[in-house]
Scaffold this active site. Structure first.
Site, PDB file in Angstrom:
ATOM      1  N   SER A 125       0.823  -1.217   0.103  1.00  0.00           N
ATOM      2  CA  SER A 125       0.049   0.019   0.056  1.00  0.00           C
ATOM      3  C   SER A 125       1.087   1.221  -0.025  1.00  0.00           C
ATOM      4  CB  SER A 125      -0.985  -0.172   1.103  1.00  0.00           C
ATOM      5  OG  SER A 125      -2.049   0.859   0.907  1.00  0.00           O
TER       6      SER A 125
ATOM      7  N   ASP B 135      -8.798  -3.464  -7.033  1.00  0.00           N
ATOM      8  CA  ASP B 135      -8.286  -2.950  -5.804  1.00  0.00           C
ATOM      9  C   ASP B 135      -9.009  -1.772  -5.616  1.00  0.00           C
ATOM     10  OD1 ASP B 135      -6.851  -1.766  -3.557  1.00  0.00           O
ATOM     11  OD2 ASP B 135      -5.095  -2.539  -4.148  1.00  0.00           O
TER      12      ASP B 135
ATOM     13  N   HIS C  12      -7.243  -5.340  -1.823  1.00  0.00           N
ATOM     14  CA  HIS C  12      -6.213  -4.504  -1.267  1.00  0.00           C
ATOM     15  C   HIS C  12      -5.231  -5.493  -0.786  1.00  0.00           C
ATOM     16  CE1 HIS C  12      -4.008  -0.849  -0.739  1.00  0.00           C
ATOM     17  NE2 HIS C  12      -4.159  -0.893   0.431  1.00  0.00           N
TER      18      HIS C  12
END
Length: 514
Positions: free
Chosen positions: A217, A445, A474
């Site tokens: 991320s 995502d 994600h």
């Protein structure tokens, strides 16, 4: 965000780290960093006391912990310093050890020390070959924590349906920002650029010529910044669910709205197939209508969930926290939460809903460790934000028709940056180099949307990309997710263990939830 990219300084790929670092840098052959890079790291027991759960977990895995001293401001290495807390699990097979692997879970600002044992459990083959390094980024966890003592745990709020709601949330954002004013000396130095430099000091102090990395991320942006600043220090870098490098900073959440809506629609199809259990609607359209009705009712009169109240400012945030996981268990948990909220919207008295109360407590309880204010400090230090509050309102209004539920959330999620008491110390880093890397992610995502992942891939022209097609999750690698993909993990393992990138970009089929 084109404006962010426009003010970034371009560093030529492949040059020495001292030349690759854009922005001000101290004079001298080593930039004045020798005393930091040559410091002796003293490894200790990770446990700090009987209530230290993370320390106990690290100790049980065999990790040792330390603090590394780094400059607060790398342009002034003789000035104030901060401590960065790290953990280390030494390679289980020292005869085949190939280096140090630093892991960062993202956030921005999520502490990473605990991820050393998590990686050992998830990927023992990697833990056998690497010293696994966990790091709490500066101002988070045990790394000279930055705590503004906010009255809420984190700033994740929708501005709601009208100007009145926007003004209410903007006033809250202004108040939160003002509570950080006493820390303005630190605030400009919370950026990914500063943390990437911390990573390189840690590498040098460990005696490692190069560093390997696994970031998820926001951690992908941190990894890309390191690659840009220190290309010759890069060994093998894996970026999971890459952030668009041009979107980093106060605007990182703005692109999410349509992709959160797509993920919600995917979940709604699952919920419709389980209408007999959750009673949310027998078709995808009817489930989505139920969700919209809950929001409308909450806007008129907040829903009572135990000791908490759910209004239109909080309801989209509940969805945001739940979306990004597409496994059966995650879909069922979201459906159960929506059933409770739907019952409350129909007038039922909800005295207890444990799973909902956990998320609501996170959103509404006063922060104790500074996690929310540190996350905002990092975001606001990563790039400039408009100080004209009207700009933010006009942006939401321009997208209200096509992003009715999530736009007022994602386009205002970093609104405190408009009132922040300090400006970034440096312009953002423009990511553009040909250093090899592996990028993995899912095509659906909702939190780092796929077009942004592709933008990171283009910016890192030496990278290869592995995509899980049809997945709405994600994070896709085993250490970061409860729904790992064997195809992704095989690619990650081949690269980190053997140095073998895919010959071309590849796809994995993924297994959608049923």
């Amino acid at each position: 965000m084109a404006a962010v990219a426009a003010v970034a300084l371009l560093a030529s790929p492949g040059c020495a780290s001292a030349l690759a670092a854009s922005g001000p840098r101290p004079s001298g052959p080593d930039g004045g960093l020798s005393r930091f890079e040559q410091q002796k790291i003293t490894w200790n027991d990770c446990r700090t006391g009987p209530g230290d759960e993370i320390g106990a977990q690290l100790h049980a895995a065999g990790a040792r912990c330390a603090e590394v001293t780094v400059p607060l401001d790398y342009a002034r290495p003789d000035g104030p310093t901060v401590k960065v807390a790290v953990s280390r699990l030494q390679a289980a097979d020292p005869g085949r050890r190939r280096g140090a692997l630093l892991i960062n879970p993202g956030g921005p600002g999520d502490p990473g020390r605990v991820y050393a044992p998590l990686l050992k459990e998830a990927e023992p083959a990697l833990a056998a070959r690497y010293d696994v390094i966990g790091m709490d980024p500066r101002f988070t966890g045990r790394s000279t924590p930055l705590n503004c003592h906010w009255p809420i745990g984190d700033y994740v709020r929708s501005t709601g349906h009208d100007r009145r709601g926007f003004e209410r949330i903007a006033a809250e954002a202004r108040d939160l920002a003002s509570r950080c004013a006493g820390l303005r000396e630190r605030l400009p130095h919370a950026s990914a650029r500063a943390t990437a430099r911390d990573m390189d000091v840690i590498r040098a102090a460990l005696g490692e010529p190069r560093l390997s990395y696994l970031g998820g991320s926001y951690g992908t942006y941190l990894g890309a910044v390191y690659m840009q600043l220190f290309p010759r220090r890069v060994d093998r870098f894996v970026l999971d669910s890459a952030l668009d490098p041009a979107a980093a900073g106060p605007g990182y959440a703005r692109p999410m709205g349509p992709y959160l809506a797509a993920a919600l629609k995917k979940w709604a199809g699952w919920a419709a197939r389980h209408h007999d259990r959750y009673r949310l609607g027998s078709t995808t359209a009817r489930v989505l209508a139920t969700v919209n009705r809950i929001d409308r009712v909450a806007a008129r009169d907040p829903l009572r969930i135990g000791r908490h109240r759910v209004d239109t400012h909080v309801f989209p945030a509940i969805l945001l926290l739940s979306l990004g996981r597409d496994g059966e268990q995650a879909y069922a948990a979201l459906a159960a939460d929506l059933k409770v909220l739907n019952d409350a919207a129909h007038g039922a008295e909800i005295t207890s809903a444990p799973s909902l109360e956990e998320g609501l407590a996170y959103l509404s309880s006063p922060e104790t460790d500074g996690a929310g204010s540190a996350r905002m400090a990092i975001t606001c230090a990563d790039g400039p934000a408009s100080r004209d509050v009207g700009d933010h309102y006009r942006d939401i209004q321009a997208h209200r028709a096509d992003e009715p539920l999530f736009g007022p959330l994602t386009r205002a999620m970093n609104l405190p940056c408009a009132f922040w008491p300090a400006s970034p110390a440096e312009p953002p880093t423009l990511i553009r180099n040909d250093v090899p890397a592996l990028i993995v992610g899912a095509s659906g995502d909702p939190k780092t949307p796929y077009p942004g992942q592709r933008a990171m891939h283009r910016a890192l022209s030496g990278s290869r990309m592995v995509t899980v097609r049809g997945a709405f999750r994600h994070l896709v690698s085993r250490v970061f997710t409860a729904t790992p993909d064997a195809c992704v993990d095989a690619a990650v393992g081949r690269y980190l263990l053997d140095g073998a990138l895919p010959a071309t970009d590849t796809t994995c089929s993924g297994t959608p939830a049923r």
